[in-house]
Design a protein around this motif. Structure first.
Motif, mmCIF file in Angstrom:
data_model
loop_
_atom_site.group_PDB
_atom_site.id
_atom_site.type_symbol
_atom_site.label_atom_id
_atom_site.label_comp_id
_atom_site.label_asym_id
_atom_site.label_seq_id
_atom_site.Cartn_x
_atom_site.Cartn_y
_atom_site.Cartn_z
ATOM 1 N N ALA A 62 -2.514 -7.640 5.395
ATOM 2 C CA ALA A 62 -2.419 -7.142 6.760
ATOM 3 C C ALA A 62 -1.014 -6.611 7.012
ATOM 4 O O ALA A 62 -0.072 -7.384 7.125
ATOM 5 N N GLU A 63 -0.872 -5.284 7.063
ATOM 6 C CA GLU A 63 0.484 -4.739 7.090
ATOM 7 C C GLU A 63 1.209 -5.040 8.395
ATOM 8 O O GLU A 63 2.423 -5.054 8.434
ATOM 9 N N ALA A 64 0.463 -5.338 9.465
ATOM 10 C CA ALA A 64 1.138 -5.581 10.732
ATOM 11 C C ALA A 64 1.764 -6.975 10.771
ATOM 12 O O ALA A 64 2.737 -7.189 11.469
ATOM 13 N N GLU A 65 1.211 -7.932 10.010
ATOM 14 C CA GLU A 65 1.738 -9.296 10.071
ATOM 15 C C GLU A 65 2.476 -9.674 8.797
ATOM 16 O O GLU A 65 3.474 -10.356 8.830
ATOM 17 N N LEU A 66 1.955 -9.238 7.653
ATOM 18 C CA LEU A 66 2.516 -9.682 6.380
ATOM 19 C C LEU A 66 3.179 -8.546 5.615
ATOM 20 O O LEU A 66 3.316 -8.625 4.406
ATOM 21 N N VAL A 67 3.574 -7.477 6.268
ATOM 22 C CA VAL A 67 4.165 -6.292 5.643
ATOM 23 C C VAL A 67 3.134 -5.661 4.705
ATOM 24 O O VAL A 67 2.499 -4.694 5.048
ATOM 25 N N SER A 68 2.975 -6.217 3.509
ATOM 26 C CA SER A 68 1.879 -5.747 2.664
ATOM 27 C C SER A 68 1.248 -6.908 1.924
ATOM 28 O O SER A 68 0.547 -6.730 0.944
ATOM 29 N N GLY A 69 1.559 -8.138 2.376
ATOM 30 C CA GLY A 69 0.923 -9.303 1.784
ATOM 31 C C GLY A 69 1.324 -9.557 0.355
ATOM 32 O O GLY A 69 2.501 -9.415 0.003
ATOM 33 N N TYR A 70 0.354 -9.877 -0.473
ATOM 34 C CA TYR A 70 0.658 -10.393 -1.803
ATOM 35 C C TYR A 70 1.391 -9.394 -2.681
ATOM 36 O O TYR A 70 2.071 -9.778 -3.616
ATOM 37 N N ASN A 71 1.257 -8.081 -2.425
ATOM 38 C CA ASN A 71 1.909 -7.134 -3.341
ATOM 39 C C ASN A 71 3.192 -6.549 -2.770
ATOM 40 O O ASN A 71 3.646 -5.511 -3.216
ATOM 41 N N VAL A 72 3.809 -7.253 -1.805
ATOM 42 C CA VAL A 72 4.972 -6.668 -1.144
ATOM 43 C C VAL A 72 6.163 -6.530 -2.094
ATOM 44 O O VAL A 72 6.965 -5.615 -1.968
ATOM 45 N N GLU A 73 6.279 -7.419 -3.099
ATOM 46 C CA GLU A 73 7.446 -7.364 -3.990
ATOM 47 C C GLU A 73 7.220 -6.443 -5.171
ATOM 48 O O GLU A 73 8.086 -6.302 -6.020
ATOM 49 N N TYR A 74 6.050 -5.867 -5.285
ATOM 50 C CA TYR A 74 5.746 -5.082 -6.484
ATOM 51 C C TYR A 74 6.124 -3.627 -6.288
ATOM 52 O O TYR A 74 6.005 -3.081 -5.198
ATOM 53 N N SER A 75 6.558 -3.006 -7.401
ATOM 54 C CA SER A 75 6.958 -1.608 -7.322
ATOM 55 C C SER A 75 6.421 -0.883 -8.549
ATOM 56 O O SER A 75 5.982 -1.509 -9.513
ATOM 57 N N ALA A 76 6.459 0.425 -8.480
ATOM 58 C CA ALA A 76 6.117 1.283 -9.626
ATOM 59 C C ALA A 76 4.777 0.912 -10.267
ATOM 60 O O ALA A 76 3.802 0.711 -9.571
ATOM 61 N N MET A 77 4.752 0.781 -11.609
ATOM 62 C CA MET A 77 3.466 0.601 -12.295
ATOM 63 C C MET A 77 2.828 -0.755 -12.003
ATOM 64 O O MET A 77 1.609 -0.877 -12.007
ATOM 65 N N THR A 78 3.649 -1.785 -11.743
ATOM 66 C CA THR A 78 3.036 -3.074 -11.414
ATOM 67 C C THR A 78 2.228 -2.941 -10.130
ATOM 68 O O THR A 78 1.115 -3.450 -10.025
ATOM 69 N N PHE A 79 2.787 -2.209 -9.162
ATOM 70 C CA PHE A 79 2.034 -1.970 -7.932
ATOM 71 C C PHE A 79 0.815 -1.094 -8.215
ATOM 72 O O PHE A 79 -0.270 -1.342 -7.699
ATOM 73 N N ALA A 80 1.028 -0.078 -9.068
ATOM 74 C CA ALA A 80 -0.076 0.846 -9.352
ATOM 75 C C ALA A 80 -1.258 0.102 -9.963
ATOM 76 O O ALA A 80 -2.410 0.404 -9.657
ATOM 77 N N LEU A 81 -0.973 -0.910 -10.815
ATOM 78 C CA LEU A 81 -2.069 -1.656 -11.422
ATOM 79 C C LEU A 81 -2.847 -2.426 -10.360
ATOM 80 O O LEU A 81 -4.083 -2.495 -10.404
ATOM 81 N N PHE A 82 -2.139 -3.015 -9.389
ATOM 82 C CA PHE A 82 -2.842 -3.695 -8.297
ATOM 83 C C PHE A 82 -3.730 -2.722 -7.531
ATOM 84 O O PHE A 82 -4.880 -2.997 -7.206
ATOM 85 N N PHE A 83 -3.138 -1.564 -7.270
ATOM 86 C CA PHE A 83 -3.822 -0.553 -6.472
ATOM 87 C C PHE A 83 -5.085 -0.077 -7.196
ATOM 88 O O PHE A 83 -6.173 -0.052 -6.629
ATOM 89 N N LEU A 84 -4.903 0.250 -8.499
ATOM 90 C CA LEU A 84 -6.049 0.708 -9.289
ATOM 91 C C LEU A 84 -7.086 -0.396 -9.391
ATOM 92 O O LEU A 84 -8.295 -0.147 -9.297
#
Lengths: 339, 204
Positions: free
Chosen positions: A219-241
């Motif tokens: 929930a971006e309004a309360e938790l910024v982006s929740g569990y994947n807030v610290e992830y960047s680049a390909m690590t984030f992309a893997l979550f997204f995919l």
């Protein structure tokens, strides 16, 4: 040497070819699902959506992928490194291995196992670990809260999802996904006799994939982006995919259990000329469209309402449905596969 | 056959190593993750044995539900790793004795283990071809006919455990605000809205 080739190498190679034939279209589908989401929601908001990169913005997903690929992967100092890096890989690979048992056409399946439904259920119940591990290892309170929420939510909705799957199994009389589709060929798509179950199943898949209106974990309004807030680049992309591959998987599951898998709408001339995989893809596209439609339509649930819906509404209804459907199956001796 | 043997060694080695790591890992969250790995690989062993239903149920129940709750609890613990290291030697004698007793008991049970005559007769019978009868079907046929009382007893034990857990942990706190859907649905405009005619220039 020839024996070695035909007995050992060729079967392995053949499996690899089959996996590639399934995974490559799947990944393209994932990429264009993100594009479709932005376009569909854009249209519903009276906007245009992505329209700059390539004709009609068709190259947008590729541009996004390139951007994520070339960014720097940042690992927070307080993070638990190994778990932090394993979490996105786990999410992504779980979303892919479930496809091993999905029959995209008559006989077109990598592993035609007798417990296909249970395998799918088992793999989808593992999905929670990616989120939990990411939430814990990030060492950040927003990510942690997202992880906890996700664990509670996915475990709750799995229960009623399991019961709904049982009603389908009772009617079909098999745990094999191909046989479930064949049972629908013999009778009628299960969405007709089990319509309430199909609706509840769709809603639980929304909760299982952490999609709107149940996207508590991010929930971006309360938790910024929740569990994947610290992830960047390909690590984030893997979550997204992984998240989008999971959506496609759940759409595929809905298609097989309720919408007759690879079967054409009517078994008459112009419809049954079209091959099974295309029907399968069309039906999945329809279910995915509803996923996007729901996102554009409904506000987010509050957390206690989400839990109430799962435990106090869906669980009793699906439990009652198992008893009722089981009774009807026994009373009228329903056995579409004739076993 | 070679591939199956390789898979067997892979699964069993990972299971054993993961099981050892469960008790030797310092961080409890890592322990739970290794426990999950051990469960998952033993499910793989079940698949190799041809017991695919058990394998899937193992993953659904243990990995998908039980271990998630473990993880849920363990993640929220505030663990001091140095303190854990201190306690290790202190508890080693007691834990060692308990482990030894269990090992002895296992040895006694395994030593005196014989198949019942009924089962040993079955060994001679030809093994049915897996494609003829589904594993799940065979299991269902025996659980719901021959062992139906045991099955029901197991169900009742689980139910009692569930009710017990709820009774022990549930407490209704004072002053919590609950959403009562029925009250909200039963509200009518007449009960809550009052329409007043306000003359111009003066308040209510």
């Amino acid at each position: 040497m020839t024996e070695f080739w035909w007995v050992y190498l060729w079967p392995v190679l053949w499996i690899v070819i089959k996996i590639l034939l399934l995974v490559v279209p799947l990944l393209i589908g994932v990429a264009y699902l993100t594009y479709a989401e932005r376009k569909v929601i854009g249209a519903m908001h009276l906007r245009r959506g992505p329209n700059v990169v390539g004709p009609y913005g068709l190259l947008q997903p590729i541009a996004d992928g390139m951007k994520l690929f070339f960014k720097e992967t940042i690992i927070p100092t307080g993070a638990n490194k190994v778990v932090f890096l394993v979490a996105p890989m786990l999410t992504f690979s779980l979303a892919l291995i479930a496809w091993a048992v999905i029959p995209v056409g008559n006989g077109l399946v990598i592993a035609n196992i007798n417990v296909g439904v249970l395998y799918l259920f088992a793999i989808s119940s593992l999905g929670v670990y990616g989120v939990l591990m990411a939430g814990w290892s990030s060492n950040s309170k927003y990510a942690f809260l997202g992880g906890l929420r996700s664990a509670a939510q996915m475990v709750s909705y799995e229960v009623s999802m399991g019961f709904i799957i049982i009603t389908v199994l009772l009617v079909a009389g098999s745990l094999n996904l191909s046989d479930i589709v064949r049972a629908q060929q013999e009778t009628i798509w299960f969405v007709v006799p089990l319509f309430p179950m199909a609706v509840i199943f769709f809603i639980t898949t929304l909760a299982e994939t952490n999609r709107h209106p149940f996207d508590m974990p991010e929930a971006e309004a309360e938790l910024v982006s929740g569990y994947n807030v610290e992830y960047s680049a390909m690590t984030f992309a893997l979550f997204f995919l992984g998240e989008y591959a999971n959506m496609i998987l759940m759409a595929g599951m809905t298609t097989i259990l309720f919408l007759g898998g690879w079967l054409p709408i009517l078994d008459v001339a112009p419809f049954n000329w079209i091959p099974g995989p295309i029907w399968f893809a069309l039906k999945m596209a329809f279910v995915l469209f509803i996923f996007l439609w729901v996102r554009a339509t409904f506000p987010r649930y509050r957390y206690d309402q989400l839990m109430r819906l799962g435990w106090k509404v869906f669980l009793p209804i699906s439990l009652a449905a198992v008893v009722i459907v089981g009774g009807i199956v026994v009373a009228f001796d329903i056995n579409p596969l004739g076993r | 056959m070679v591939i199956q043997a390789l898979a067997f060694y892979l699964f069993s080695i990972i299971t054993v190593v993961a099981a050892v790591m469960v008790i030797s890992a310092r961080n409890p969250v890592h322990s739970v993750l290794f426990l999950i790995l051990a469960f998952f690989n033993s499910a793989g062993l079940f698949v190799l044995l041809g017991a695919e239903f058990l394998a899937m149920v193992m993953v659904v129940v243990y990995v998908g539900a039980v271990a998630v709750l473990f993880m849920f609890v363990v993640m929220m613990l505030d663990v001091n790793i140095a303190e854990l290291r201190q306690g290790f030697l202190q508890y080693l004698p007691l834990g060692g004795i308990v482990g030894l007793v269990l090992l002895m008991e296992l040895a006694v049970v395994a030593g005196g283990f014989v198949f019942s005559p009924e089962v040993s007769e079955r060994f001679a019978a030809p093994i049915p071809v897996p494609s003829d009868i589904a594993n799940t079907e065979a299991l269902g046929n025996i659980i719901y006919t021959k062992y139906v009382y045991f099955f029901q007893a197991a169900g009742i034990i689980l139910l009692v455990a569930m009710i017990g857990a709820i009774v022990l942990t549930h407490r209704s706190r004072e002053g919590t605000r609950k959403q009562r859907i029925s009250n909200q649905v039963n509200r009518r405009p007449e009960d809550t809205i009052e329409i007043k005619k306000v003359s111009t220039g003066s308040g209510i």
